[in-house]
Design an enzyme around this catalytic site. Structure first.
Site, PDB file in Angstrom:
ATOM      1  N   HIS A   1       0.795  -1.231   0.000  1.00 42.60           N
ATOM      2  CA  HIS A   1       0.000   0.000   0.000  1.00 42.60           C
ATOM      3  C   HIS A   1       0.831   1.286   0.000  1.00 42.60           C
ATOM      4  O   HIS A   1       0.278   2.370  -0.218  1.00 42.60           O
ATOM      5  CB  HIS A   1      -0.989  -0.012   1.177  1.00 42.60           C
ATOM      6  CG  HIS A   1      -2.320   0.592   0.849  1.00 42.60           C
ATOM      7  ND1 HIS A   1      -3.450   0.382   1.610  1.00 42.60           N
ATOM      8  CD2 HIS A   1      -2.712   1.418  -0.165  1.00 42.60           C
ATOM      9  CE1 HIS A   1      -4.465   1.056   1.076  1.00 42.60           C
ATOM     10  NE2 HIS A   1      -4.039   1.689   0.002  1.00 42.60           N
TER      11      HIS A   1
ATOM     12  N   ASP B   1     -10.015  -0.489   3.650  1.00 41.06           N
ATOM     13  CA  ASP B   1      -8.864  -1.101   4.326  1.00 41.06           C
ATOM     14  C   ASP B   1      -9.290  -1.566   5.718  1.00 41.06           C
ATOM     15  O   ASP B   1     -10.190  -0.986   6.328  1.00 41.06           O
ATOM     16  CB  ASP B   1      -7.765  -0.023   4.456  1.00 41.06           C
ATOM     17  CG  ASP B   1      -6.353  -0.580   4.595  1.00 41.06           C
ATOM     18  OD1 ASP B   1      -6.173  -1.616   5.269  1.00 41.06           O
ATOM     19  OD2 ASP B   1      -5.428   0.049   4.045  1.00 41.06           O
TER      20      ASP B   1
ATOM     21  N   HIS C   1      -7.037  -1.301   7.961  1.00 41.33           N
ATOM     22  CA  HIS C   1      -6.116  -0.445   8.729  1.00 41.33           C
ATOM     23  C   HIS C   1      -6.265   1.020   8.311  1.00 41.33           C
ATOM     24  O   HIS C   1      -6.578   1.301   7.150  1.00 41.33           O
ATOM     25  CB  HIS C   1      -4.664  -0.868   8.474  1.00 41.33           C
ATOM     26  CG  HIS C   1      -4.407  -2.334   8.644  1.00 41.33           C
ATOM     27  ND1 HIS C   1      -4.535  -3.234   7.604  1.00 41.33           N
ATOM     28  CD2 HIS C   1      -4.052  -3.059   9.734  1.00 41.33           C
ATOM     29  CE1 HIS C   1      -4.261  -4.450   8.037  1.00 41.33           C
ATOM     30  NE2 HIS C   1      -3.970  -4.385   9.330  1.00 41.33           N
TER      31      HIS C   1
ATOM     32  N   ASP D   1      -3.738   3.150   8.198  1.00 41.70           N
ATOM     33  CA  ASP D   1      -2.522   3.524   7.454  1.00 41.70           C
ATOM     34  C   ASP D   1      -2.124   4.974   7.717  1.00 41.70           C
ATOM     35  O   ASP D   1      -1.724   5.715   6.814  1.00 41.70           O
ATOM     36  CB  ASP D   1      -2.692   3.247   5.952  1.00 41.70           C
ATOM     37  CG  ASP D   1      -2.754   1.760   5.644  1.00 41.70           C
ATOM     38  OD1 ASP D   1      -2.506   0.937   6.555  1.00 41.70           O
ATOM     39  OD2 ASP D   1      -3.051   1.404   4.484  1.00 41.70           O
TER      40      ASP D   1
ATOM     41  N   HIS E   1       4.008   0.744   4.536  1.00 35.27           N
ATOM     42  CA  HIS E   1       2.630   0.534   4.049  1.00 35.27           C
ATOM     43  C   HIS E   1       1.602   0.876   5.126  1.00 35.27           C
ATOM     44  O   HIS E   1       0.412   0.974   4.823  1.00 35.27           O
ATOM     45  CB  HIS E   1       2.411  -0.893   3.510  1.00 35.27           C
ATOM     46  CG  HIS E   1       2.323  -1.965   4.551  1.00 35.27           C
ATOM     47  ND1 HIS E   1       1.783  -3.204   4.295  1.00 35.27           N
ATOM     48  CD2 HIS E   1       2.710  -2.003   5.849  1.00 35.27           C
ATOM     49  CE1 HIS E   1       1.835  -3.951   5.386  1.00 35.27           C
ATOM     50  NE2 HIS E   1       2.391  -3.248   6.336  1.00 35.27           N
TER      51      HIS E   1
ATOM     52  N   ASP F   1      -7.333  -1.852  -0.421  1.00 37.29           N
ATOM     53  CA  ASP F   1      -6.409  -2.779   0.246  1.00 37.29           C
ATOM     54  C   ASP F   1      -7.180  -4.091   0.389  1.00 37.29           C
ATOM     55  O   ASP F   1      -8.271  -4.118   0.979  1.00 37.29           O
ATOM     56  CB  ASP F   1      -6.023  -2.188   1.608  1.00 37.29           C
ATOM     57  CG  ASP F   1      -5.012  -3.038   2.368  1.00 37.29           C
ATOM     58  OD1 ASP F   1      -5.075  -4.284   2.274  1.00 37.29           O
ATOM     59  OD2 ASP F   1      -4.174  -2.443   3.079  1.00 37.29           O
TER      60      ASP F   1
ATOM     61  N   ASP G   1      -6.950  -6.476   2.261  1.00 40.83           N
ATOM     62  CA  ASP G   1      -7.290  -6.882   3.636  1.00 40.83           C
ATOM     63  C   ASP G   1      -8.531  -6.172   4.173  1.00 40.83           C
ATOM     64  O   ASP G   1      -8.989  -6.466   5.289  1.00 40.83           O
ATOM     65  CB  ASP G   1      -6.089  -6.773   4.585  1.00 40.83           C
ATOM     66  CG  ASP G   1      -5.615  -5.355   4.864  1.00 40.83           C
ATOM     67  OD1 ASP G   1      -6.439  -4.431   4.943  1.00 40.83           O
ATOM     68  OD2 ASP G   1      -4.378  -5.186   5.025  1.00 40.83           O
TER      69      ASP G   1
ATOM     70  N   GLU H   1      -1.874  -4.954  -1.745  1.00 43.48           N
ATOM     71  CA  GLU H   1      -1.682  -5.894  -0.627  1.00 43.48           C
ATOM     72  C   GLU H   1      -2.169  -7.310  -0.923  1.00 43.48           C
ATOM     73  O   GLU H   1      -2.227  -8.132  -0.004  1.00 43.48           O
ATOM     74  CB  GLU H   1      -2.311  -5.373   0.678  1.00 43.48           C
ATOM     75  CG  GLU H   1      -1.765  -4.033   1.165  1.00 43.48           C
ATOM     76  CD  GLU H   1      -0.382  -4.111   1.823  1.00 43.48           C
ATOM     77  OE1 GLU H   1       0.077  -5.237   2.137  1.00 43.48           O
ATOM     78  OE2 GLU H   1       0.237  -3.038   2.003  1.00 43.48           O
TER      79      GLU H   1
HETATM   80  C1  DIR Z   1       0.215  -1.745  10.960  1.00 46.70           C
HETATM   81  C2  DIR Z   1      -0.195  -2.617   9.789  1.00 46.70           C
HETATM   82  N1  DIR Z   1      -0.783  -0.751  11.290  1.00 46.70           N
HETATM   83  C3  DIR Z   1       1.563  -1.079  10.708  1.00 46.70           C
HETATM   84  N2  DIR Z   1      -0.646  -1.891   8.670  1.00 46.70           N
HETATM   85  C4  DIR Z   1      -1.117  -2.461   7.532  1.00 46.70           C
HETATM   86  O1  DIR Z   1       2.536  -1.815  10.544  1.00 46.70           O
HETATM   87  O2  DIR Z   1       1.642   0.132  10.676  1.00 46.70           O
HETATM   88  N3  DIR Z   1      -1.716  -1.777   6.623  1.00 46.70           N
HETATM   89  N4  DIR Z   1      -0.996  -3.745   7.331  1.00 46.70           N
HETATM   90  O3  DIR Z   1      -2.364  -2.197   5.551  1.00 46.70           O
HETATM   91 MN    MN Z   2      -3.497  -0.466   3.651  1.00 46.57          MN
HETATM   92 MN    MN Z   3      -4.588  -3.028   5.430  1.00 44.81          MN
END
Ligand code: DIR
Ligand code: MN
Ligand code: MN
Ligand code: MN
Length: 303
Positions: free
Chosen positions: A96, A123, A125, A127, A140, A226, A228, A271
């Site tokens: 991402h 998403d 998350h 991000d 990401h 994303d 996920d 992703e």
């Molecule tokens: C988590 C994972 N918040 C990080 N973030 C992801 O590592 O900052 N985002 N997987 O898509």
């Molecule tokens: Mn993401």
């Molecule tokens: Mn994500």
């Protein structure tokens, strides 16, 4: 519509390997043929090249920053040339972090054409980590904070001006994993977030109606999908799966309602990690959903 498909095989921003195989998995799952069958004209730009991540690096702070910058610059330039054809950029990731490159290009384009850019971030998350809040160092997890002006200058300045986005230009849907310090920061920014709790309470139709009713005819809507975002029961092919995401029907409805808004201007699909997938089922699901996003419907709907 004429679409430019741009593969960005990068995983420099992720903590796990494999997202670099995403563009090929989507092509194997029939993305190009599926969109052509809808009547779209496809220009497949192939995959961009950039630094490969061959083994995990232990690194304090922002992991693989130089590589991520390089991928984002290459992505930005490819998206700018797709827009100039003109065509609708469809960016296949990759992790991402590449959204900083695609959205930098869109911000430049919208500034030049007088369009209102709005980013719909689908998403699990938010991000929105920064160097100060990140528990992982993975870029990401930071694209939106960088786009809003918080991050290393090489990333916050990708569009030639900063900030690239204001929080009012972002809407998030599907959120169910936010890191502790990130939670406070994202709250202070005031971004419109439809987390899973709100989706449970309001229902996906009301959520999407509320988001799309705020867009006008002059809006360029960028969807940053994303993978996920989806529930891992239906979409296991991701590096950072989180329980409790939208079901197949909720995701379909989300895509169909975006298509009906007529505002869709560009798309990132990020992703997807084929190393975690089962017989490419997640890639096939994404092809199915993207067809809906570009106007596929079961029936001709009456007004
Ligand atoms: C988590 C994972 N918040 C990080 N973030 C992801 O590592 O900052 N985002 N997987 O898509
Ligand atoms: Mn993401
Ligand atoms: Mn994500
Ligand atoms: Mn079917």
């Amino acid at each position: 519509a004429t679409l430019s498909v741009i593969g960005v095989p990068c995983d420099a921003g992720a903590g796990t390997f494999g997202a670099a195989m995403g563009p090929d998995a989507l092509r194997v799952a029939g993305l190009i043929e599926g969109l052509e069958a809808l009547g779209c004209t496809l220009i497949d730009q192939g995959n961009l090249s950039g630094p490969k991540k061959l083994r995990p690096v232990e690194q304090a702070g922002l992991r693989n920053l130089a590589e991520v910058i390089q991928w984002c610059e290459t992505t930005r330039d490819a998206v700018l040339s797709a827009l100039s054809i003109p065509s609708m950029p469809v960016v296949l990731g990759g992790d991402h972090s590449l959204a900083m490159g695609s959205i930098a290009a869109l911000a430049q384009y919208c500034q030049q054409t007088g369009k209102n850019l709005h980013v719909l971030w689908l998403d699990a998350h938010t991000d929105f980590n920064t160097e100060l809040t990140t528990p992982s160092g993975n870029l990401h997890g930071m694209p939106l904070s960088c786009l809003c002006g918080y991050g290393p200058p090489a990333l916050t300045g990708l569009a030639g001006f900063a900030p690239i986005l204001s929080p009012a230009q972002i809407t998030q849907v599907g959120i169910r994993s936010v890191d502790a310090a990130e939670k406070r920061f994202v709250h202070e920014q005031g971004i419109e977030i439809y987390d899973m709790r709100r989706i449970d309470e309001l229902g996906m139709p009301a959520v999407m109606r509320s988001i799309l009713s705020k867009l006008d005819a002059n809006t360029h809507l960028h969807v940053s999908l994303d993978v996920d975002f989806l529930d891992p029961d239906i979409a296991p092919g991701v590096g950072t799966a989180v329980l409790g995401g939208p079901t197949y029907r909720e995701a379909q409805l989300c895509m169909e309602m975006i298509a009906e808004s007529g505002c869709l201007g560009s798309l990132d699909i990020v992703e997807l990690n084929p190393a975690y997938d089962i017989r490419n089922q997640t890639a096939k699901l994404i092809v199915d959903l993207v067809e809906s996003l570009l106007g596929k419907s079961t029936l001709i709907r009456r007004a």
